[in-house]
Scaffold this motif. Structure first.
Motif, short mmCIF file in Angstrom:
data_model
loop_
_atom_site.label_atom_id
_atom_site.label_comp_id
_atom_site.label_asym_id
_atom_site.label_seq_id
_atom_site.Cartn_x
_atom_site.Cartn_y
_atom_site.Cartn_z
N VAL A 136 -9.87 2.68 0.72
CA VAL A 136 -10.53 3.99 0.67
C VAL A 136 -12.01 3.55 0.40
CG1 VAL A 136 -8.86 5.14 -0.87
CG2 VAL A 136 -10.49 3.46 -1.92
N PRO A 137 -12.98 4.42 0.58
CA PRO A 137 -14.29 4.28 0.33
C PRO A 137 -14.34 4.14 -1.29
CG PRO A 137 -14.10 5.96 1.87
CD PRO A 137 -13.01 6.13 1.22
N PHE A 138 -14.99 3.35 -1.73
CA PHE A 138 -15.01 2.95 -3.19
C PHE A 138 -15.98 4.18 -3.84
CE2 PHE A 138 -13.42 -1.25 -4.60
CZ PHE A 138 -12.08 -0.93 -3.98
N VAL A 139 -15.57 4.79 -5.04
CA VAL A 139 -16.36 5.88 -5.78
C VAL A 139 -16.57 7.03 -4.93
CG1 VAL A 139 -18.32 6.15 -7.36
CG2 VAL A 139 -17.56 3.69 -6.72
N SER A 140 -15.53 7.26 -4.02
CA SER A 140 -15.57 8.32 -3.28
C SER A 140 -14.39 9.49 -4.12
CB SER A 140 -15.11 8.31 -1.66
OG SER A 140 -13.70 7.71 -1.70
N THR A 141 -14.47 10.53 -3.24
CA THR A 141 -13.51 11.79 -3.77
C THR A 141 -12.08 11.04 -3.55
OG1 THR A 141 -13.91 12.97 -1.90
CG2 THR A 141 -15.16 13.76 -3.95
N THR A 142 -11.92 10.33 -2.39
CA THR A 142 -10.54 10.12 -2.12
C THR A 142 -10.26 8.91 -2.86
OG1 THR A 142 -11.49 8.53 -0.43
CG2 THR A 142 -10.57 10.98 0.38
N HIS A 143 -11.08 8.03 -3.30
CA HIS A 143 -10.77 6.82 -4.36
C HIS A 143 -10.36 7.64 -5.58
CE1 HIS A 143 -12.39 3.00 -6.34
NE2 HIS A 143 -11.02 3.15 -6.39
N TYR A 144 -10.89 8.47 -6.12
CA TYR A 144 -10.83 9.16 -7.37
C TYR A 144 -9.34 9.76 -7.18
CZ TYR A 144 -10.95 12.83 -10.99
OH TYR A 144 -10.50 14.06 -11.82
N SER A 145 -9.00 10.43 -6.23
CA SER A 145 -7.66 11.32 -5.78
C SER A 145 -6.74 10.08 -5.72
CB SER A 145 -7.70 12.04 -4.52
OG SER A 145 -8.82 12.93 -4.73
N LEU A 146 -6.77 8.91 -5.15
CA LEU A 146 -5.85 7.83 -5.00
C LEU A 146 -5.78 7.34 -6.65
CD1 LEU A 146 -3.93 5.86 -3.49
CD2 LEU A 146 -6.10 4.41 -3.40
#
Length: 337
Positions: A136-146
């Motif tokens: 994931v790209p860190f501190v991204s929305t997908t990081h948060y969702s993961l």
């Protein structure tokens, strides 16, 4: 008086008269640097058509970024004035008290961001991620969702090898077989789907209590100096959303709108109509309401910050995030219609 002196006097008078006619905005020659991402959304159309430049009467330098964290870094350095970010990097930036304001909520994220596992990798559900490499790209929305998905399913994040990769790097690593899964957005999402399957998307994570959204933010000092330009930026963005929401079926594969979006984002043309459906886009008149900038957005940033603190991604949570969200420009844009 010599002929040369007369000529200088005439030229000076003409220049002063011209500046007076042009007015302060034109005389100032405003330049705006905007950091955008390759997300499929309606405002890519006026971006392609040069409408923002006409509305703001400014020269705009559009700079493409691969993640919200990169946009935040550019805004912090002063090299970007207005930027497109997700709720997770926005919350992290606000928690670090970066002088920014959220001026437009782009949309609530749904199927446009998803967790994809490589075919044959033995990953059918979130619990199967234990012992796997997930990018994931860190501190991204997908990081948060993961992280939210792992928490919901009772999986210790330390049991998963979570790698920090930008979307283009994710696509390449997935193709090489270096990673088992990734949580990302288009165009990388579309690329990895060709050799993988969706395990879950952000609409499911939102249903579990961890919604994410994208937004436009502005440096506070820029907004203070150029409020009209910020207002007009918001107005053009809102108008693009209104056109899409009025007749979404018109933004078909064969439409010029889909073609412009595909060209700017790198998304597959045939996937653009469905990708647009992957968001819940609020209208301009909803922006300043308590559903978004007028209340819910502040609460969402606070909740996201609390989660990031819990996960050790930020050091502290602020008691109040209201100064990082502004209804001013949406309200003024609506009033100017």
């Amino acid at each position: 008086m010599s002929n040369i002196s007369r000529r200088i006097l005439l030229l000076s008078s003409a220049a002063l008269a011209g500046a007076a006619l042009l007015g302060p905005a034109a005389a100032e020659d405003l330049k705006i640097t905007i950091g955008y991402q390759t997300v499929v959304e309606p405002s890519k159309v006026p971006q392609a058509d040069g409408v923002f430049e006409k509305a703001t009467k400014a020269a705009i330098d559009w700079r493409k970024f691969d993640s919200g964290a990169d946009v935040i870094a550019a805004i912090a350095s002063g090299s970007v004035d207005i930027g497109y970010v997700g709720s997770s990097p926005l919350a992290a930036a606000a928690s670090r008290e970066l002088p920014i304001q959220t001026i437009f909520v782009v949309g609530l994220i749904g199927p446009s961001e998803a967790l994809v596992a490589r075919n044959g990798g033995g990953i059918e559900k979130v619990a199967d991620l234990a012992g796997k490499k997930v990018a994931v790209p860190f501190v991204s929305t997908t990081h948060y969702s993961l992280l939210a998905a792992l928490k919901h399913e009772g999986v210790d994040p330390k049991a998963v090898e979570i790698l920090n990769l930008r979307p283009p790097e994710i696509a390449a690593a997935f193709a090489r077989g270096d990673i088992d899964a990734a949580y990302v957005w288009d165009p990388a999402l579309g690329q990895i789907k060709t050799s993988g399957k969706v395990v879950l998307d952000s609409s499911q994570v939102a249903a579990w209590g961890a919604p994410t959204f994208d937004a436009w933010i502005v440096r506070s000092d820029f907004a203070e100096k150029h409020p009209e330009a910020v207002r007009d930026f918001v107005k053009v963005t809102g108008e693009a959303y209104a056109r899409y929401l009025a007749k979404p079926e018109a933004w078909s594969v064969s439409s010029p709108e889909a073609g412009k979006i595909a060209k700017l984002t790198g998304a597959k043309l045939e996937e653009v109509p469905d990708l647009l459906k992957g968001y819940v886009f609020p209208t301009l008149d909803e922006q300043a309401s308590d559903k978004f900038l007028g209340g819910a957005t502040v609460k969402a940033i606070a909740a996201t910050s609390a989660f990031l603190k819990e996960q050790g991604k930020i050091d502290a949570v602020l008691p109040d995030y209201s100064k990082y969200v502004s209804t001013k420009y949406a309200s003024e844009a609506l009033a100017s219609n």
